[in-house]
Motif scaffolding. Structure first.
Motif, PDB file in Angstrom:
ATOM      1  N   PRO A  21     107.823  24.244  44.385  1.00 36.53           N
ATOM      2  CA  PRO A  21     108.108  23.822  45.760  1.00 36.53           C
ATOM      3  C   PRO A  21     109.603  23.588  45.979  1.00 36.53           C
ATOM      4  CG  PRO A  21     107.055  22.044  44.523  1.00 36.53           C
ATOM      5  CD  PRO A  21     107.088  23.241  43.630  1.00 36.53           C
ATOM      6  N   PRO A  22     110.086  23.885  47.193  1.00 38.13           N
ATOM      7  CA  PRO A  22     111.499  23.647  47.495  1.00 38.13           C
ATOM      8  C   PRO A  22     111.851  22.168  47.318  1.00 38.13           C
ATOM      9  CG  PRO A  22     110.438  24.886  49.263  1.00 38.13           C
ATOM     10  CD  PRO A  22     109.356  24.429  48.329  1.00 38.13           C
ATOM     11  N   GLY A  23     113.036  21.919  46.776  1.00 42.11           N
ATOM     12  CA  GLY A  23     113.514  20.546  46.656  1.00 42.11           C
ATOM     13  C   GLY A  23     113.275  19.895  45.316  1.00 42.11           C
ATOM     14  N   VAL A  24     112.619  20.577  44.370  1.00 41.81           N
ATOM     15  CA  VAL A  24     112.393  19.957  43.070  1.00 41.81           C
ATOM     16  C   VAL A  24     113.737  19.715  42.391  1.00 41.81           C
ATOM     17  CG1 VAL A  24     110.092  20.930  42.732  1.00 41.81           C
ATOM     18  CG2 VAL A  24     112.075  22.134  41.834  1.00 41.81           C
ATOM     19  N   ASP A  25     113.778  18.729  41.506  1.00 42.94           N
ATOM     20  CA  ASP A  25     115.000  18.379  40.808  1.00 42.94           C
ATOM     21  C   ASP A  25     114.698  18.266  39.323  1.00 42.94           C
ATOM     22  OD1 ASP A  25     117.637  17.755  40.366  1.00 42.94           O
ATOM     23  OD2 ASP A  25     117.640  15.919  41.534  1.00 42.94           O
ATOM     24  N   ASN A  26     115.712  18.051  38.533  1.00 46.10           N
ATOM     25  CA  ASN A  26     115.517  17.854  37.102  1.00 46.10           C
ATOM     26  C   ASN A  26     114.480  16.771  36.858  1.00 46.10           C
ATOM     27  OD1 ASN A  26     117.151  19.705  35.747  1.00 46.10           O
ATOM     28  ND2 ASN A  26     118.966  18.483  36.115  1.00 46.10           N
ATOM     29  N   GLY A  27     113.568  17.054  35.956  1.00 43.29           N
ATOM     30  CA  GLY A  27     112.557  16.068  35.598  1.00 43.29           C
ATOM     31  C   GLY A  27     111.337  16.070  36.491  1.00 43.29           C
ATOM     32  N   SER A  28     111.385  16.828  37.597  1.00 41.24           N
ATOM     33  CA  SER A  28     110.199  16.919  38.455  1.00 41.24           C
ATOM     34  C   SER A  28     109.060  17.512  37.639  1.00 41.24           C
ATOM     35  CB  SER A  28     110.456  17.805  39.677  1.00 41.24           C
ATOM     36  OG  SER A  28     111.394  17.230  40.539  1.00 41.24           O
ATOM     37  N   ARG A  29     107.863  17.018  37.883  1.00 33.19           N
ATOM     38  CA  ARG A  29     106.694  17.531  37.176  1.00 33.19           C
ATOM     39  C   ARG A  29     105.782  18.224  38.172  1.00 33.19           C
ATOM     40  NH1 ARG A  29     106.529  15.785  32.020  1.00 33.19           N
ATOM     41  NH2 ARG A  29     107.757  13.975  31.491  1.00 33.19           N
ATOM     42  N   ILE A  30     105.267  19.355  37.738  1.00 32.54           N
ATOM     43  CA  ILE A  30     104.353  20.137  38.571  1.00 32.54           C
ATOM     44  C   ILE A  30     103.053  20.270  37.809  1.00 32.54           C
ATOM     45  CG2 ILE A  30     103.971  22.366  39.684  1.00 32.54           C
ATOM     46  CD1 ILE A  30     107.035  22.633  39.823  1.00 32.54           C
ATOM     47  N   ARG A  31     101.973  19.808  38.438  1.00 30.46           N
ATOM     48  CA  ARG A  31     100.645  19.830  37.825  1.00 30.46           C
ATOM     49  C   ARG A  31      99.877  21.023  38.399  1.00 30.46           C
ATOM     50  NH1 ARG A  31      97.708  14.817  36.150  1.00 30.46           N
ATOM     51  NH2 ARG A  31      99.755  14.016  36.672  1.00 30.46           N
ATOM     52  N   ILE A  32      99.357  21.854  37.508  1.00 35.13           N
ATOM     53  CA  ILE A  32      98.600  23.026  37.949  1.00 35.13           C
ATOM     54  C   ILE A  32      97.334  23.144  37.120  1.00 35.13           C
ATOM     55  CG2 ILE A  32     100.601  24.330  38.766  1.00 35.13           C
ATOM     56  CD1 ILE A  32     100.561  25.864  36.144  1.00 35.13           C
ATOM     57  N   SER A  33      96.378  23.835  37.696  1.00 37.00           N
ATOM     58  CA  SER A  33      95.173  24.151  36.940  1.00 37.00           C
ATOM     59  C   SER A  33      95.472  25.373  36.108  1.00 37.00           C
ATOM     60  CB  SER A  33      94.004  24.438  37.877  1.00 37.00           C
ATOM     61  OG  SER A  33      93.673  23.274  38.591  1.00 37.00           O
ATOM     62  N   GLY A  34      95.250  25.252  34.831  1.00 38.17           N
ATOM     63  CA  GLY A  34      95.573  26.335  33.912  1.00 38.17           C
ATOM     64  C   GLY A  34      94.372  27.197  33.608  1.00 38.17           C
ATOM     65  N   TYR A  35      94.447  27.871  32.519  1.00 37.99           N
ATOM     66  CA  TYR A  35      93.402  28.777  32.059  1.00 37.99           C
ATOM     67  C   TYR A  35      92.167  27.985  31.652  1.00 37.99           C
ATOM     68  CZ  TYR A  35      91.292  32.532  29.363  1.00 37.99           C
ATOM     69  OH  TYR A  35      90.442  33.480  28.881  1.00 37.99           O
ATOM     70  N   ASP A  36      90.977  28.460  32.023  1.00 31.77           N
ATOM     71  CA  ASP A  36      89.695  27.816  31.685  1.00 31.77           C
ATOM     72  C   ASP A  36      89.618  26.373  32.168  1.00 31.77           C
ATOM     73  OD1 ASP A  36      88.549  30.036  30.524  1.00 31.77           O
ATOM     74  OD2 ASP A  36      89.099  29.474  28.463  1.00 31.77           O
ATOM     75  N   GLY A  37      90.219  26.084  33.330  1.00 34.98           N
ATOM     76  CA  GLY A  37      90.134  24.745  33.894  1.00 34.98           C
ATOM     77  C   GLY A  37      91.025  23.722  33.221  1.00 34.98           C
ATOM     78  N   GLN A  38      91.821  24.138  32.280  1.00 38.13           N
ATOM     79  CA  GLN A  38      92.750  23.223  31.616  1.00 38.13           C
ATOM     80  C   GLN A  38      93.849  22.820  32.601  1.00 38.13           C
ATOM     81  OE1 GLN A  38      92.831  22.251  28.278  1.00 38.13           O
ATOM     82  NE2 GLN A  38      90.952  23.319  27.758  1.00 38.13           N
ATOM     83  N   GLU A  39      94.318  21.597  32.494  1.00 40.21           N
ATOM     84  CA  GLU A  39      95.408  21.135  33.344  1.00 40.21           C
ATOM     85  C   GLU A  39      96.725  21.333  32.592  1.00 40.21           C
ATOM     86  OE1 GLU A  39      95.374  17.586  36.192  1.00 40.21           O
ATOM     87  OE2 GLU A  39      96.264  16.832  34.339  1.00 40.21           O
ATOM     88  N   VAL A  40      97.708  21.890  33.319  1.00 41.91           N
ATOM     89  CA  VAL A  40      99.025  22.135  32.741  1.00 41.91           C
ATOM     90  C   VAL A  40     100.042  21.354  33.550  1.00 41.91           C
ATOM     91  CG1 VAL A  40     100.773  23.891  32.267  1.00 41.91           C
ATOM     92  CG2 VAL A  40      98.347  24.436  31.983  1.00 41.91           C
ATOM     93  N   ILE A  41     100.930  20.660  32.859  1.00 43.43           N
ATOM     94  CA  ILE A  41     102.001  19.936  33.533  1.00 43.43           C
ATOM     95  C   ILE A  41     103.323  20.558  33.110  1.00 43.43           C
ATOM     96  CG2 ILE A  41     103.166  17.730  33.815  1.00 43.43           C
ATOM     97  CD1 ILE A  41     100.471  16.386  33.266  1.00 43.43           C
ATOM     98  N   LEU A  42     104.058  21.048  34.112  1.00 42.81           N
ATOM     99  CA  LEU A  42     105.360  21.654  33.865  1.00 42.81           C
ATOM    100  C   LEU A  42     106.455  20.646  34.192  1.00 42.81           C
ATOM    101  CD1 LEU A  42     104.814  25.120  35.564  1.00 42.81           C
ATOM    102  CD2 LEU A  42     104.649  24.573  33.146  1.00 42.81           C
ATOM    103  N   SER A  43     107.453  20.562  33.355  1.00 42.10           N
ATOM    104  CA  SER A  43     108.619  19.732  33.619  1.00 42.10           C
ATOM    105  C   SER A  43     109.761  20.670  34.008  1.00 42.10           C
ATOM    106  CB  SER A  43     108.998  18.921  32.378  1.00 42.10           C
ATOM    107  OG  SER A  43     110.127  18.132  32.651  1.00 42.10           O
ATOM    108  N   VAL A  44     110.375  20.403  35.153  1.00 37.71           N
ATOM    109  CA  VAL A  44     111.392  21.298  35.705  1.00 37.71           C
ATOM    110  C   VAL A  44     112.782  20.906  35.191  1.00 37.71           C
ATOM    111  CG1 VAL A  44     112.496  22.082  37.840  1.00 37.71           C
ATOM    112  CG2 VAL A  44     110.031  21.685  37.781  1.00 37.71           C
ATOM    113  N   THR A  45     113.533  21.921  34.775  1.00 43.48           N
ATOM    114  CA  THR A  45     114.937  21.742  34.426  1.00 43.48           C
ATOM    115  C   THR A  45     115.747  22.692  35.301  1.00 43.48           C
ATOM    116  OG1 THR A  45     114.376  21.203  32.141  1.00 43.48           O
ATOM    117  CG2 THR A  45     116.646  21.864  32.578  1.00 43.48           C
ATOM    118  N   ILE A  46     116.685  22.142  36.043  1.00 39.64           N
ATOM    119  CA  ILE A  46     117.521  22.943  36.935  1.00 39.64           C
ATOM    120  C   ILE A  46     118.766  23.387  36.174  1.00 39.64           C
ATOM    121  CG2 ILE A  46     118.833  22.951  39.104  1.00 39.64           C
ATOM    122  CD1 ILE A  46     115.845  22.573  39.570  1.00 39.64           C
TER     123      ILE A  46
END
Length: 137
Positions: free
Chosen positions: A12-37
């Motif tokens: 999403p627009p506006g994310v900054d260092n350390g922002s976390r993005i939670r998504i549904s991954g493969y086979d219903g697994q939850e994935v949390i991405l940590s953003v580094t600009i």
């Protein structure tokens, strides 16, 4: 054995260092991405505001004029008033980073002027500066 999987993620627009993005991954697994600009060389970011240094010729600083400024969305013309001092800051409203989760709202961009002194002056140019010096003293 775990197999690598490819996930498409919309950042999403506006994310900054350390922002976390939670998504549904493969086979219903939850994935949390940590953003580094990756740092930009042209712009400096502070929250949602951007800062940029802009070199302007001496004659534009003295007489005024317009200069083209690169923003993250394109180019804008900035009006430089006569007798602009080195280091003067101009605010370009809504030209910064989008606010996370707020559609249509952006930070500001601050343009810091750096006056460029001429080099390799011709004899005629030096004479003109001598005349100006004589008038000013």
């Amino acid at each position: 054995v775990s197999k690598p999987h490819r996930l498409e993620v919309k950042i999403p627009p506006g994310v900054d260092n350390g922002s976390r993005i939670r998504i549904s991954g493969y086979d219903g697994q939850e994935v949390i991405l940590s953003v580094t600009i990756i740092p930009q060389t042209r712009f400096k970011r502070k929250d949602n505001d951007l800062y940029v240094e802009c070199s302007i010729p001496l004659y534009v600083a003295i007489l005024g004029g317009e200069i083209e400024i690169a923003t993250i969305t394109g180019h804008v013309l900035l009006k430089i008033p006569p007798e602009t001092q080195n280091g003067r800051v101009f605010k370009l409203a809504n030209q910064g980073i989008p606010h996370l989760g707020i559609t249509g709202r952006r930070g500001n961009m601050f343009v810091i002027t750096k006056v460029i002194l001429p080099q390799n002056l011709s004899t005629e140019e030096k004479e003109k500066f001598q005349c100006l010096k004589a008038i000013r003293t």
